[in-house]
Design a protein around this motif. Structure first.
Motif, short mmCIF file in Angstrom:
data_model
loop_
_atom_site.label_atom_id
_atom_site.label_comp_id
_atom_site.label_asym_id
_atom_site.label_seq_id
_atom_site.Cartn_x
_atom_site.Cartn_y
_atom_site.Cartn_z
N SER A 72 0.81 -1.22 0.00
CA SER A 72 0.00 0.00 0.00
C SER A 72 0.84 1.27 0.00
O SER A 72 0.43 2.29 -0.57
CB SER A 72 -0.93 -0.01 1.22
OG SER A 72 -1.86 -1.06 1.12
N GLY A 237 -3.82 -2.20 7.06
CA GLY A 237 -5.10 -2.81 6.70
C GLY A 237 -5.08 -4.31 6.57
O GLY A 237 -6.15 -4.93 6.50
N TYR A 238 -3.91 -4.93 6.56
CA TYR A 238 -3.84 -6.38 6.47
C TYR A 238 -3.81 -7.06 7.83
O TYR A 238 -3.80 -8.29 7.90
CB TYR A 238 -2.60 -6.78 5.67
CG TYR A 238 -2.70 -6.40 4.22
CD1 TYR A 238 -3.58 -7.06 3.36
CD2 TYR A 238 -1.94 -5.36 3.70
CE1 TYR A 238 -3.68 -6.69 2.04
CE2 TYR A 238 -2.03 -4.99 2.37
CZ TYR A 238 -2.91 -5.66 1.54
OH TYR A 238 -3.02 -5.29 0.23
N PRO A 251 -10.37 -3.35 6.52
CA PRO A 251 -9.59 -3.20 5.28
C PRO A 251 -10.51 -2.76 4.13
O PRO A 251 -11.43 -3.47 3.75
CB PRO A 251 -9.03 -4.61 5.05
CG PRO A 251 -9.99 -5.52 5.75
CD PRO A 251 -10.67 -4.75 6.83
N VAL A 345 -4.97 -1.35 -0.49
CA VAL A 345 -5.75 -1.53 0.73
C VAL A 345 -5.45 -0.42 1.73
O VAL A 345 -4.29 -0.08 1.97
CB VAL A 345 -5.46 -2.91 1.36
CG1 VAL A 345 -6.14 -3.06 2.71
CG2 VAL A 345 -5.93 -4.01 0.42
N GLY A 347 -6.23 0.83 5.83
CA GLY A 347 -6.66 0.37 7.14
C GLY A 347 -7.49 1.46 7.80
O GLY A 347 -6.96 2.49 8.19
#
Length: 435
Positions: A72, A237-238, A251, A345, A347
């Motif tokens: 990202s 976000g992962y 996510p 992605v 978060g």
């Protein structure tokens, strides 16, 4: 992949236009280290730089599930924001904390970039905020009132002034803020990775599957294992796909497209000869950049995928929306082709708060995540401060980041997906004039 979610889809134009970086090794077997960092984006690299500075004799491993720069941090629009938006629910004091941390993040990145000699097209000319609708104007006015309360510098621009700067009459008004920085994000990530000390080793395409808490904690990978005295999770976000912070972080997937270079004869269609960047004050609106090499970037469209794999159809739908957004702003470029469309992605948290600190009391596993779309600045300083916190090092901004509000818990999984999709559909419809 991480779990069932594709890391990214489509090659970001930032990376594809340059010579490929040399690949780094894949982790295998059993490894031990003093420190292990999961994630080689901006946050993880800032963790690693600070660990190397404070403990130059200790072994640091950095693990990334993909190639460096293709996560990202290398897929975003390249805005390093000192002031993201004015959040009235935080009041002046809360907004001052965020601004202080954003500026600390910019200073820290500039120090690292300068020391590394990184040519990431660092531009400290500020950015624009635009509004095209009544709702957008209300948001812009709310931002201006917040900046007046905080005695921050900004300047109003009417439609004519916006047209002079951007080449479009799409925006009814705008605000110029002097503090943000624009960069080429893939070059930024590559430059920081290349400048790490000899005690730091990066492993690419080394996806961490799980974290095992213990003394010492361990990381499990396919065919590999890492144990370290302290582990730093910088996957933003992962994190939910590591079964971490799944009740705190959402996510979301967002999309961007970039045009082929615009010929000199067409440049009047997007005005000024210098690069510029604009963010919408309506948060789900369209981000626009005119790059140094005469391209236009359009970013909009937000999806919640849950654990499903992001497909090519989603990318094509976003590309069609980007085409419409480009044409609305620059009719003369309505048929100008895009060279790339890609996804990445974010978060996000329900109350736009971040998570910072030990994941569990008494465990030496530390997390910085949930940056809500401003991870280049906030993620940078959070990475540095996370290392400072773990090593017991006094840092000027540590008190500020620990005073930020905590991320609210998410609703149960059975309710989360339909609620989020309905919310995104409604907010997209409401903001349609800004997209």
């Amino acid at each position: 992949m991480i779990g069932d979610l594709t890391y990214s889809l489509g090659t970001p134009a930032w990376a594809d236009r340059l010579a490929p970086a040399a690949s780094r090794p894949h982790l295998s077997g059993t490894q031990t280290a003093d420190f292990a960092v999961v994630g080689a984006g901006i946050t993880g690299l800032c963790v690693a730089h600070e660990l190397a500075r404070l403990e130059p004799q200790k072994k640091v491993l950095v693990l990334d599930g993909t190639r460096v720069g293709l996560g990202s941090s290398g897929r975003n629009s390249g805005f390093i924001m000192d002031i993201p938006h004015y959040d009235s629910s935080l009041g002046p004091a809360g907004n001052e904390l965020l601004i202080r941390l954003g500026r600390a993040g910019i200073r820290h990145l500039q120090e690292l970039v300068t020391a590394a000699g990184c040519n990431c097209q660092w531009s400290a000319d500020g950015c624009l905020r635009g509004a095209a609708t009544d709702r957008g104007m209300r948001r812009l006015e709310e931002f201006a009132r917040g900046m007046e309360q905080l005695k921050e510098d900004f300047s109003w621009l009417d439609r004519d002034a916006m047209e002079k700067l951007t080449g479009t009459r799409f925006y009814r008004a705008g605000i110029r803020c002097p503090g943000p920085v624009l960069v080429q994000p893939w070059r930024l990530v590559q430059g920081l990775a290349d400048a790490l000390g000899e005690n730091v080793q990066i492993f690419e395409e080394s996806e961490v599957l799980s974290v095992e808490f213990g003394r010492p904690p361990k990381l499990r990978l396919a065919g590999a294992e890492v144990s370290a005295s302290a582990i730093f999770l910088a996957v933003n976000g992962y994190a939910p796909w590591l079964a971490l912070l799944s009740r705190r972080i959402v996510p979301l997937v967002t999309f961007a497209s970039m045009t082929h270079p615009i010929a000199a004869a067409e440049l009047s269609a997007c005005a000024a000869s210098h690069p510029w960047g604009l963010i919408p004050e309506e948060r789900i609106g369209t981000t626009v950049r005119r790059t140094e090499d005469d391209r236009v970037l359009i970013r909009n469209t937000v999806l919640y995928q849950g654990k499903g794999t992001l497909g090519r159809q989603s990318l094509e739908r976003a590309r069609r929306q980007h085409r419409a957004s480009l044409a609305a702003r620059f009719p003369a470029l309505s048929d100008h082709p895009f060279s790339h469309t890609w996804a990445g992605v974010l978060g996000m948290t329900l109350n736009r708060a971040s998570f910072f600190g030990p994941l569990h009391p008494g465990q030496s596993v530390f997390v910085a995540a949930g940056f809500n779309g401003v991870g280049l600045a906030l993620g940078a300083i959070a990475g540095k401060l996370l290392a400072d916190l773990a090593l017991g090092c006094a840092a000027e901004e540590l008190w500020a980041i620990t005073r930020l509000r905590r991320a609210w818990p998410l609703p149960p999984p059975a309710l989360l997906a339909p609620a989020l999709r309905a919310l995104l559909s409604w907010t997209t419809w409401r903001a349609r004039g800004e997209i």
